[in-house]
Motif scaffolding. Structure first.
Motif, PDB file in Angstrom:
ATOM      1  N   ILE A  76      -3.148  -3.851  -7.130  1.00  0.00           N
ATOM      2  CA  ILE A  76      -2.216  -4.188  -6.067  1.00  0.00           C
ATOM      3  C   ILE A  76      -2.589  -3.450  -4.789  1.00  0.00           C
ATOM      4  CG2 ILE A  76       0.191  -4.056  -5.358  1.00  0.00           C
ATOM      5  CD1 ILE A  76      -0.124  -6.089  -7.502  1.00  0.00           C
ATOM      6  N   ARG A  77      -2.958  -2.189  -4.913  1.00  0.00           N
ATOM      7  CA  ARG A  77      -3.303  -1.424  -3.722  1.00  0.00           C
ATOM      8  C   ARG A  77      -4.519  -2.005  -3.014  1.00  0.00           C
ATOM      9  NH1 ARG A  77      -2.374   4.867  -5.576  1.00  0.00           N
ATOM     10  NH2 ARG A  77      -0.143   4.640  -5.947  1.00  0.00           N
ATOM     11  N   ILE A  78      -5.498  -2.454  -3.789  1.00  0.00           N
ATOM     12  CA  ILE A  78      -6.703  -3.043  -3.189  1.00  0.00           C
ATOM     13  C   ILE A  78      -6.343  -4.334  -2.468  1.00  0.00           C
ATOM     14  CG2 ILE A  78      -8.911  -4.123  -3.722  1.00  0.00           C
ATOM     15  CD1 ILE A  78      -9.258  -2.026  -5.909  1.00  0.00           C
ATOM     16  N   VAL A  79      -5.484  -5.146  -3.082  1.00  0.00           N
ATOM     17  CA  VAL A  79      -5.063  -6.393  -2.455  1.00  0.00           C
ATOM     18  C   VAL A  79      -4.364  -6.105  -1.132  1.00  0.00           C
ATOM     19  CG1 VAL A  79      -3.489  -8.356  -2.688  1.00  0.00           C
ATOM     20  CG2 VAL A  79      -4.915  -7.685  -4.614  1.00  0.00           C
ATOM     21  N   LYS A  80      -3.494  -5.102  -1.116  1.00  0.00           N
ATOM     22  CA  LYS A  80      -2.781  -4.754   0.113  1.00  0.00           C
ATOM     23  C   LYS A  80      -3.716  -4.104   1.132  1.00  0.00           C
ATOM     24  CE  LYS A  80       1.883  -4.394  -1.624  1.00  0.00           C
ATOM     25  NZ  LYS A  80       2.545  -5.303  -0.709  1.00  0.00           N
ATOM     26  N   GLU A 103      -2.943 -10.420   0.646  1.00  0.00           N
ATOM     27  CA  GLU A 103      -1.666 -10.861   0.082  1.00  0.00           C
ATOM     28  C   GLU A 103      -1.466 -12.362   0.232  1.00  0.00           C
ATOM     29  OE1 GLU A 103      -1.679  -8.375   2.442  1.00  0.00           O
ATOM     30  OE2 GLU A 103      -0.639  -6.638   1.626  1.00  0.00           O
ATOM     31  N   GLU A 104      -1.721 -12.887   1.441  1.00  0.00           N
ATOM     32  CA  GLU A 104      -1.481 -14.305   1.703  1.00  0.00           C
ATOM     33  C   GLU A 104      -2.350 -15.195   0.823  1.00  0.00           C
ATOM     34  OE1 GLU A 104       0.815 -15.816   3.549  1.00  0.00           O
ATOM     35  OE2 GLU A 104       1.682 -13.837   3.896  1.00  0.00           O
ATOM     36  N   SER A 105      -3.644 -14.869   0.723  1.00  0.00           N
ATOM     37  CA  SER A 105      -4.527 -15.718  -0.091  1.00  0.00           C
ATOM     38  C   SER A 105      -4.152 -15.637  -1.567  1.00  0.00           C
ATOM     39  CB  SER A 105      -5.986 -15.328   0.119  1.00  0.00           C
ATOM     40  OG  SER A 105      -6.209 -14.000  -0.283  1.00  0.00           O
ATOM     41  N   TYR A 106      -3.776 -14.445  -2.034  1.00  0.00           N
ATOM     42  CA  TYR A 106      -3.362 -14.322  -3.428  1.00  0.00           C
ATOM     43  C   TYR A 106      -2.048 -15.047  -3.667  1.00  0.00           C
ATOM     44  CZ  TYR A 106      -6.902 -11.209  -5.339  1.00  0.00           C
ATOM     45  OH  TYR A 106      -8.068 -10.700  -5.819  1.00  0.00           O
ATOM     46  N   ALA A 151      -2.797   3.465   8.187  1.00  0.00           N
ATOM     47  CA  ALA A 151      -1.851   4.369   8.829  1.00  0.00           C
ATOM     48  C   ALA A 151      -2.255   5.822   8.575  1.00  0.00           C
ATOM     49  CB  ALA A 151      -0.444   4.109   8.297  1.00  0.00           C
ATOM     50  N   ASN A 152      -2.733   6.118   7.360  1.00  0.00           N
ATOM     51  CA  ASN A 152      -3.181   7.452   7.014  1.00  0.00           C
ATOM     52  C   ASN A 152      -4.612   7.321   6.506  1.00  0.00           C
ATOM     53  OD1 ASN A 152      -3.641  10.012   6.137  1.00  0.00           O
ATOM     54  ND2 ASN A 152      -1.941  10.077   4.696  1.00  0.00           N
ATOM     55  N   GLU A 153      -5.591   7.679   7.301  1.00  0.00           N
ATOM     56  CA  GLU A 153      -6.980   7.462   6.926  1.00  0.00           C
ATOM     57  C   GLU A 153      -7.475   8.444   5.880  1.00  0.00           C
ATOM     58  OE1 GLU A 153      -8.667   5.378  10.962  1.00  0.00           O
ATOM     59  OE2 GLU A 153      -9.807   6.898   9.965  1.00  0.00           O
ATOM     60  N   ASN A 154      -6.710   9.433   5.515  1.00  0.00           N
ATOM     61  CA  ASN A 154      -7.131  10.409   4.506  1.00  0.00           C
ATOM     62  C   ASN A 154      -6.535  10.098   3.144  1.00  0.00           C
ATOM     63  OD1 ASN A 154      -8.696  11.895   6.290  1.00  0.00           O
ATOM     64  ND2 ASN A 154      -6.901  12.977   7.060  1.00  0.00           N
ATOM     65  N   ILE A 155      -6.318   8.823   2.867  1.00  0.00           N
ATOM     66  CA  ILE A 155      -5.772   8.458   1.564  1.00  0.00           C
ATOM     67  C   ILE A 155      -6.788   8.749   0.469  1.00  0.00           C
ATOM     68  CG2 ILE A 155      -5.029   6.515   0.144  1.00  0.00           C
ATOM     69  CD1 ILE A 155      -3.777   5.315   2.622  1.00  0.00           C
TER      70      ILE A 155
END
Length: 172
Positions: A1-5, A10-13, A150-154
């Motif tokens: 889910i995280r990769i999809v987001k 999301e729209e294509s899935y 939003a947070n590039e250090n994820i």
């Protein structure tokens, strides 16, 4: 889910899932209609067979007496279960055909092999920025720019060597 987001898929899935769900609902609807028809036949088969047999017997010019009618009804009663099983067998046959079609489509589907690699390796430098994702499909590298989060250090991996075995596709 995280990769999809993360990649904004999301729209294509959702579109693909909606298409599959609508297709599945059509199958469920047609299967429910077959089951209702099967249930109707299951309840009325013995009566329809007895009445149609008596009607054909009389139309052929024979006289229907009480002894002949009760003997025929006793025979129909012994045939009731096999006759009532026919609609259920038809329903199971339809379910079998649907299942076999789905399994066939799955087994004949095109293989999809894709590796996602994020790198700063000089062997395959990104075209304009170091914040890119490299997709390898059939050994052809393709660079796609990532959107800033939003947070590039994820997640950050540095000075790492990752490897895994590549399985050859020998199905053809």
């Amino acid at each position: 889910i995280r990769i999809v987001k993360m990649f904004g898929w999301e729209e294509s899935y959702m579109t693909r899932i909606s298409e599959l769900r609508n297709s599945e609902l059509k199958s469920v609807k047609s299967n429910s209609i077959y089951e209702a028809f099967s249930g109707f036949l299951w309840g009325t088969t013995s009566v329809l067979v007895a009445v149609s047999t008596f009607v054909v017997y009389i139309l052929l010019g024979n006289s229907l007496t009480a002894s002949k009618a009760f003997t025929a009804l006793a025979l129909f009663n012994s045939l009731r279960f096999p006759l009532m099983a026919i609609p259920t067998l038809i329903m199971y046959w339809i379910d079998l055909l649907v299942s076999m079609r789905r399994i066939r489509e799955f087994l004949l589907a095109e293989e999809f092999v894709e590796y996602v690699v994020t790198t700063r390796n000089s062997d395959f430098p990104p075209p304009s920025s170091t914040k890119c994702v490299r997709f390898l499909t059939d050994e052809t590298p393709t660079w796609i720019k990532t959107t800033p989060l939003a947070n590039e250090n994820i997640l950050a991996i540095s000075n790492a060597t990752l490897s895994w075995p590549i399985v050859e596709n020998n199905l053809s």
